[in-house]
Design a protein around this motif. Structure first.
Motif, mmCIF file in Angstrom:
data_model
loop_
_atom_site.group_PDB
_atom_site.id
_atom_site.type_symbol
_atom_site.label_atom_id
_atom_site.label_comp_id
_atom_site.label_asym_id
_atom_site.label_seq_id
_atom_site.Cartn_x
_atom_site.Cartn_y
_atom_site.Cartn_z
ATOM 1 N N LEU A 138 2.580 -3.181 2.794
ATOM 2 C CA LEU A 138 2.233 -2.816 0.852
ATOM 3 C C LEU A 138 3.254 -3.437 0.447
ATOM 4 O O LEU A 138 4.210 -4.428 0.506
ATOM 5 N N MET A 139 2.451 -4.238 -1.182
ATOM 6 C CA MET A 139 3.229 -5.246 -1.842
ATOM 7 C C MET A 139 4.023 -4.343 -3.167
ATOM 8 O O MET A 139 2.892 -3.725 -3.754
ATOM 9 N N LEU A 140 4.882 -4.830 -2.853
ATOM 10 C CA LEU A 140 6.088 -4.429 -3.992
ATOM 11 C C LEU A 140 7.047 -5.620 -5.061
ATOM 12 O O LEU A 140 6.658 -7.042 -4.276
ATOM 13 N N ARG A 141 6.503 -5.709 -6.636
ATOM 14 C CA ARG A 141 7.590 -6.592 -6.775
ATOM 15 C C ARG A 141 8.995 -6.684 -6.506
ATOM 16 O O ARG A 141 8.971 -5.749 -6.233
ATOM 17 N N GLY A 142 9.044 -7.976 -6.596
ATOM 18 C CA GLY A 142 10.743 -8.009 -6.320
ATOM 19 C C GLY A 142 11.915 -7.194 -6.173
ATOM 20 O O GLY A 142 12.581 -6.983 -5.082
ATOM 21 N N ASP A 143 11.905 -6.342 -6.979
ATOM 22 C CA ASP A 143 12.987 -6.055 -8.033
ATOM 23 C C ASP A 143 12.215 -4.487 -8.086
ATOM 24 O O ASP A 143 13.487 -3.455 -8.481
ATOM 25 N N THR B 18 -2.756 -13.433 8.146
ATOM 26 C CA THR B 18 -1.897 -12.767 9.078
ATOM 27 C C THR B 18 -2.527 -13.014 10.679
ATOM 28 O O THR B 18 -3.353 -13.083 11.094
ATOM 29 N N LYS B 19 -2.286 -12.622 11.792
ATOM 30 C CA LYS B 19 -2.572 -13.439 12.724
ATOM 31 C C LYS B 19 -3.275 -12.201 13.249
ATOM 32 O O LYS B 19 -4.312 -11.990 14.091
ATOM 33 N N LYS B 20 -3.046 -11.109 13.097
ATOM 34 C CA LYS B 20 -4.868 -9.572 13.401
ATOM 35 C C LYS B 20 -4.712 -9.573 12.033
ATOM 36 O O LYS B 20 -4.161 -9.027 10.846
ATOM 37 N N PRO B 21 -5.833 -8.455 11.756
ATOM 38 C CA PRO B 21 -5.901 -7.413 10.330
ATOM 39 C C PRO B 21 -5.009 -6.385 9.843
ATOM 40 O O PRO B 21 -4.505 -5.948 10.835
ATOM 41 N N VAL B 22 -4.158 -6.432 8.819
ATOM 42 C CA VAL B 22 -4.149 -5.737 8.073
ATOM 43 C C VAL B 22 -4.818 -5.068 7.363
ATOM 44 O O VAL B 22 -5.221 -5.940 6.514
ATOM 45 N N LYS B 23 -4.095 -4.013 7.141
ATOM 46 C CA LYS B 23 -4.736 -3.413 5.087
ATOM 47 C C LYS B 23 -3.595 -3.382 4.377
ATOM 48 O O LYS B 23 -2.191 -3.330 4.734
ATOM 49 N N VAL B 24 -4.480 -3.984 3.607
ATOM 50 C CA VAL B 24 -3.118 -4.787 2.041
ATOM 51 C C VAL B 24 -3.539 -3.083 1.323
ATOM 52 O O VAL B 24 -4.571 -2.845 1.053
ATOM 53 N N VAL B 25 -2.174 -3.046 0.243
ATOM 54 C CA VAL B 25 -1.914 -2.163 -0.563
ATOM 55 C C VAL B 25 -1.375 -2.676 -1.292
ATOM 56 O O VAL B 25 0.030 -2.791 -0.860
ATOM 57 N N ALA B 26 -2.062 -2.830 -2.964
ATOM 58 C CA ALA B 26 -1.383 -3.573 -3.649
ATOM 59 C C ALA B 26 -0.358 -2.820 -4.343
ATOM 60 O O ALA B 26 -0.746 -1.352 -4.851
ATOM 61 N N ASP B 27 1.112 -2.514 -4.782
ATOM 62 C CA ASP B 27 1.282 -1.428 -6.356
ATOM 63 C C ASP B 27 0.222 -1.590 -7.367
ATOM 64 O O ASP B 27 0.334 -2.859 -8.062
ATOM 65 N N ARG B 28 0.455 -1.433 -8.288
ATOM 66 C CA ARG B 28 -0.374 -1.522 -9.413
ATOM 67 C C ARG B 28 0.438 -2.612 -10.169
ATOM 68 O O ARG B 28 -0.557 -3.044 -11.032
ATOM 69 N N THR B 29 1.360 -2.465 -10.312
ATOM 70 C CA THR B 29 2.218 -3.957 -11.068
ATOM 71 C C THR B 29 1.702 -5.443 -10.352
ATOM 72 O O THR B 29 1.157 -6.163 -10.589
ATOM 73 N N VAL B 30 1.866 -5.195 -8.986
ATOM 74 C CA VAL B 30 1.592 -6.349 -8.624
ATOM 75 C C VAL B 30 0.109 -7.000 -8.744
ATOM 76 O O VAL B 30 -0.377 -7.968 -8.739
ATOM 77 N N ALA B 31 -1.120 -5.572 -8.881
ATOM 78 C CA ALA B 31 -1.845 -5.607 -8.837
ATOM 79 C C ALA B 31 -2.183 -6.695 -9.950
ATOM 80 O O ALA B 31 -3.893 -7.551 -10.234
ATOM 81 N N ASN B 32 -1.789 -6.809 -11.184
ATOM 82 C CA ASN B 32 -2.302 -7.048 -12.252
ATOM 83 C C ASN B 32 -0.893 -8.707 -12.479
ATOM 84 O O ASN B 32 -0.505 -9.486 -13.419
#
Length: 578
Positions: free
Chosen positions: A297-302, A343-357
């Protein structure tokens, strides 16, 4: 009521384990006494306030057309097994066996019992809508009971349950209960907000919480001062902070960041805003007989992860945080330098709405002491799955488009749910519709924490001297404090006369005839929080005067003796009408 016939058990100091203001003041005012962790006896002063809360709740529930009943605190396990909550509810559900080794619970709530009543008593659409309610003791085995009545194990609750033939009927029942709750908390005299909320273990499609606004509240509430928007932070929608994604301007580059495992440290080292960094959070969902699915899961750092939102995403129900061993297996490095590239093995990536832009952002390189800068979607990474997975923050745009979010603290005192058919389908609660066909009943659920209201009211209304009760739920509306009641015949006579006048006017009055010194009397009643006080003494009587003082007033007001009863009654009525 005369104080000599009442029980007043005030304390100068609160026990050392009392944490919040309401807990300290309820103990010091002689309202409650601890029996065990999270379990209290309610002494006469406290019970008087509880009964006043109950009376307001009953009046408004009856006015809304609800019907009072009483269900047992002890419930058979079979009902909870039918609904599926026997396994789902968790350790807060107190389970036990009787002498025949049959399993029971002490009810934390009554959806199962009331659904059992409905399925046996309601046969036709003509019997609906109907709304049953009760005021009854509940028990939830909190792992860490604290804050007195705010987070106790045993408590008094008003719970109501509506049954309708369809969704349109549920909407109307829900609206009636919502309106009733607004009237209840307004009459009690609380500053409150109704906020959108998560349904939690109760379930359902929509829910709203009623929060008393208080700095000591446990819940964060997101609201917009320019509109009616309000939601628990767990449920508040977080809009993307960038309207659209900018074109890439930087080349992707692996950059040394020795010892910098946190986004804040990386941003400082690279001399860039924290807002350009990405926080990678690794979750896992277990698959029976196979290796787990790993999610990045990807979030902006703050920004901070909202676990409630995440748990509602497809495939992420029942998620857990990945172990360090799993992280090393999938990413090739321990936490601190993780990212979606290589990544060494496949992972499922989900980006927050802000990260996606975002564009030209910084992620971990999956190698200790390295991050990758200038990363862009489409060019360096495939387009992600996008979801709202973060908490809102002050300054974020309001979801209704009418201003910016602010955050305040609140104490939940009520919750209304649209359950739908969650329980009726699981437990076979059906009725025959207009065509003679069986249909599941459509349910709503509506709760108010009766005893919790006392704590919330105090958290919102106190000063250095003690409680300041809203008039509607004060244990007494006014106290008469005679100077020398046991020594002066004129003081006694005029005090008794005033007491009789106030009583005849329907005022809830207590006369302090204990013969205590003025300082002791005043300290006791200010601590207990009686909203109005009249002092009668020989000196004032010689001038035909008594002293009136409201609990929030800094100075007393001299009032003619023959007008004192009417003056006090008007003050009380005006306060109740606010």
């Amino acid at each position: 009521m005369k104080a000599s016939r009442f029980f007043i058990g005030t304390l100068k100091e609160a026990p050392a384990d009392a944490e919040v203001v309401s807990h300290k003041l309820m103990l010091r005012a002689g309202m409650i006494r601890r029996v065990a962790g999270g379990i209290y006896s309610y002494l006469p002063v406290g019970l008087r306030s509880i009964r006043k809360v109950e009376a307001i709740v009953r009046e408004e529930m009856n006015r809304a057309g609800a019907l009072e009943l009483l269900m047992p605190a002890v419930q058979p396990a079979e009902l909870w097994q039918e609904s599926g909550r026997w396994e789902q509810y968790g350790p807060e559900l107190l389970r036990f066996k009787d002498r025949k080794q049959s399993e029971f619970v002490i009810g934390p709530t009554h959806e199962e019992v009331v659904t059992d009543i409905a399925r046996h008593q309601i046969k036709s659409y003509r019997q609906m809508p109907v709304n049953f309610y009760q005021i009854q003791t509940k028990f939830r085995d909190e792992i860490r009971p604290r804050f007195g009545v705010m987070r106790g194990r045993e408590f008094t609750m008003k719970d109501a349950y509506s049954f309708d033939k369809d969704q349109a009927g549920l909407q109307e029942s829900y609206r009636k209960m919502f309106d009733a709750y607004v009237r209840i908390f307004t009459r009690i005299g609380l500053e409150f907000r109704a906020v959108n909320a998560d349904s939690g273990s109760i379930g359902g499609n929509r829910s709203q919480e009623f929060h008393v606004i208080a700095a000591t509240g446990e819940d964060d509430i997101a609201y917009c001062p320019a509109s009616d928007f309000a939601a628990n932070v767990e449920a508040a929608e977080a809009l993307p902070l960038y309207a659209e994604r900018a074109a890439p301007r930087e080349a992707m580059q692996k950059t040394a960041t020795p010892g910098k495992a946190k986004c804040e440290a990386v941003a400082e080292l690279l001399n860039i805003p924290l807002e350009r960094t990405i926080k990678s959070i690794i979750l896992a969902t277990d698959n029976e007989g196979a290796e787990p699915t790993i999610w990045l899961l990807m979030l902006r750092g703050d920004h901070d992860l909202n676990e409630v939102k995440v748990g509602k995403l497809p495939g992420l129900a029942g998620f857990r945080f990945a172990t360090e061993a799993e992280i090393v297996e999938w990413f090739g490095t321990p936490p601190g330098y993780l990212g979606p590239i290589g990544t060494k093995k496949p992972v499922k990536v989900v980006a927050d709405r802000t990260v996606a832009n975002m564009s030209d952002f910084v992620v971990g390189s999956n190698e200790v002491d390295y991050h990758t800068t200038g990363v862009n979607w489409g060019r360096d990474l495939p387009e992600p799955e996008v979801a709202d997975i973060r908490n809102v923050r002050p300054g974020d745009p309001s979801p209704d488009g009418r201003g910016q979010i602010e955050i305040c603290r609140g104490i939940e005192v009520g919750h209304v749910f649209q359950l739908g058919t969650k329980y009726s389908e699981a437990m076979g609660a059906t009725f025959l519709d207009e065509n003679g066909k069986p249909q599941p009943m459509v349910m709503g659920c509506y709760g108010i924490g009766i005893t919790r209201i006392l704590g919330a009211a105090i958290e919102q209304n106190f000063d250095e001297r003690g409680i300041i009760w809203p008039e509607a739920i004060a244990p007494f509306e006014i106290v008469l404090c005679p100077m020398g009641y046991d020594r002066s015949e004129s003081v006694r006579a005029e005090t008794d006369k005033l007491y009789a006048q106030l009583s005849e006017a329907g005022i809830d009055v207590i006369l302090d005839d204990r013969g205590e010194r003025p300082g002791v009397m005043f300290a006791d009643w200010e601590l207990i929080g009686v909203p109005h006080r009249i002092v009668i003494g020989d000196r004032g009587l010689k001038e035909g005067k008594v002293e009136y003082q409201g609990r929030r007033d800094t100075e007393p007001t001299l009032v003619a003796l023959d007008q004192a009863a009417g003056f006090a009654a008007e003050k009380i009525r005006a306060a109740l009408a606010r």
